[in-house]
Design a protein around this motif. Structure first.
Motif, short mmCIF file in Angstrom:
data_model
loop_
_atom_site.label_atom_id
_atom_site.label_comp_id
_atom_site.label_asym_id
_atom_site.label_seq_id
_atom_site.Cartn_x
_atom_site.Cartn_y
_atom_site.Cartn_z
N ALA A 15 -59.94 94.12 -20.96
CA ALA A 15 -59.20 92.73 -20.58
C ALA A 15 -57.87 92.76 -19.85
CB ALA A 15 -58.77 92.01 -21.96
N ALA A 16 -56.92 93.66 -19.98
CA ALA A 16 -55.70 93.74 -19.23
C ALA A 16 -56.22 94.23 -17.82
CB ALA A 16 -54.80 94.95 -19.90
N PHE A 17 -56.83 95.08 -17.43
CA PHE A 17 -57.29 95.37 -16.29
C PHE A 17 -58.35 94.29 -15.48
CE2 PHE A 17 -59.92 97.68 -12.83
CZ PHE A 17 -58.87 98.43 -11.98
N ALA A 18 -59.02 93.48 -16.34
CA ALA A 18 -59.56 92.26 -15.60
C ALA A 18 -58.43 91.29 -15.22
CB ALA A 18 -60.34 91.66 -16.81
N SER A 19 -57.43 91.17 -16.01
CA SER A 19 -56.40 90.18 -15.53
C SER A 19 -55.70 90.58 -14.43
CB SER A 19 -55.40 90.05 -16.95
OG SER A 19 -54.54 89.22 -16.57
N VAL A 20 -55.47 91.87 -14.27
CA VAL A 20 -54.91 92.53 -12.95
C VAL A 20 -55.74 92.05 -11.71
CG1 VAL A 20 -54.31 94.43 -11.68
CG2 VAL A 20 -53.59 94.23 -14.13
N LEU A 21 -57.05 92.18 -11.82
CA LEU A 21 -58.20 92.10 -10.98
C LEU A 21 -58.32 90.49 -10.55
CD1 LEU A 21 -60.75 94.77 -11.49
CD2 LEU A 21 -59.09 94.92 -9.93
N GLY A 22 -58.17 89.82 -11.92
CA GLY A 22 -58.48 88.41 -11.56
C GLY A 22 -59.99 88.02 -11.73
N CYS A 23 -60.56 88.91 -12.75
CA CYS A 23 -61.98 88.76 -12.98
C CYS A 23 -62.08 88.61 -14.62
CB CYS A 23 -62.86 89.93 -12.49
SG CYS A 23 -62.61 91.42 -12.96
N THR A 24 -63.14 88.44 -14.97
CA THR A 24 -63.44 88.46 -16.43
C THR A 24 -63.57 90.17 -17.01
OG1 THR A 24 -65.86 88.45 -16.44
CG2 THR A 24 -65.02 86.29 -16.23
N PRO A 25 -62.94 89.98 -18.28
CA PRO A 25 -63.21 91.27 -19.00
C PRO A 25 -64.83 91.84 -19.04
CG PRO A 25 -61.87 89.90 -20.32
CD PRO A 25 -62.44 89.10 -19.25
N ASN A 26 -65.87 90.62 -19.04
CA ASN A 26 -67.10 91.19 -19.17
C ASN A 26 -67.72 91.91 -17.84
OD1 ASN A 26 -69.95 91.25 -20.24
ND2 ASN A 26 -70.24 89.55 -18.87
N TYR A 27 -67.07 91.40 -16.83
CA TYR A 27 -67.33 92.08 -15.55
C TYR A 27 -66.63 93.54 -15.36
CZ TYR A 27 -67.76 92.27 -10.25
OH TYR A 27 -68.21 92.54 -8.80
N VAL A 28 -65.45 93.77 -15.86
CA VAL A 28 -65.03 94.94 -15.88
C VAL A 28 -65.80 95.97 -16.73
CG1 VAL A 28 -62.99 96.39 -16.96
CG2 VAL A 28 -62.57 94.38 -15.60
N ASN A 29 -66.39 95.40 -18.06
CA ASN A 29 -67.24 96.18 -18.89
C ASN A 29 -68.37 96.40 -18.20
OD1 ASN A 29 -69.75 95.95 -20.86
ND2 ASN A 29 -67.65 96.75 -21.85
N MET A 30 -69.09 95.63 -17.46
CA MET A 30 -70.28 96.11 -16.52
C MET A 30 -69.88 97.23 -15.74
SD MET A 30 -72.30 92.25 -16.40
CE MET A 30 -71.31 91.92 -14.92
N MET A 31 -68.84 96.93 -15.02
CA MET A 31 -68.45 98.29 -13.93
C MET A 31 -68.40 99.47 -14.66
SD MET A 31 -66.21 96.22 -11.16
CE MET A 31 -64.96 95.52 -12.09
N CYS A 32 -67.68 99.30 -16.03
CA CYS A 32 -67.59 100.55 -16.84
C CYS A 32 -68.96 101.41 -17.13
CB CYS A 32 -66.75 100.45 -17.74
SG CYS A 32 -64.89 100.02 -17.54
#
Length: 75
Positions: A15-32
């Motif tokens: 969630a914190a990384f998503a905030s930095v990127l300006g995307c959703t936490p779900n998108y970061v999760n999918m990339m992970c």
């Protein structure tokens, strides 16, 4: 370095990384989990992580469609 490892090493939540990127936490999760981001997002991740996670590493992932095709098999 993989994105998931970067988040662990730097004690960052998705969630914190998503905030930095300006995307959703779900998108970061999918990339992970191995989904390849857009080229623009991969370049932004490379910039934000100070090239610890590179564009090339991000482009090694599977496309969204391919990832879910593998996981939607009827057994």
């Amino acid at each position: 370095m993989k994105l998931k490892q970067y988040l662990l090493d730097y004690n960052l939540t998705q969630a914190a990384f998503a905030s930095v990127l300006g995307c959703t936490p779900n998108y970061v999760n999918m990339m992970c989990r191995g989904i390849r981001p857009s080229r623009l997002m991969a370049k932004e991740i490379e910039r934000v992580t100070d090239r610890k996670v590179t564009f090339g590493e991000m482009m090694e992932g599977r496309t969204f469609k391919a990832f879910y095709a593998l996981n939607d098999k009827d057994d």
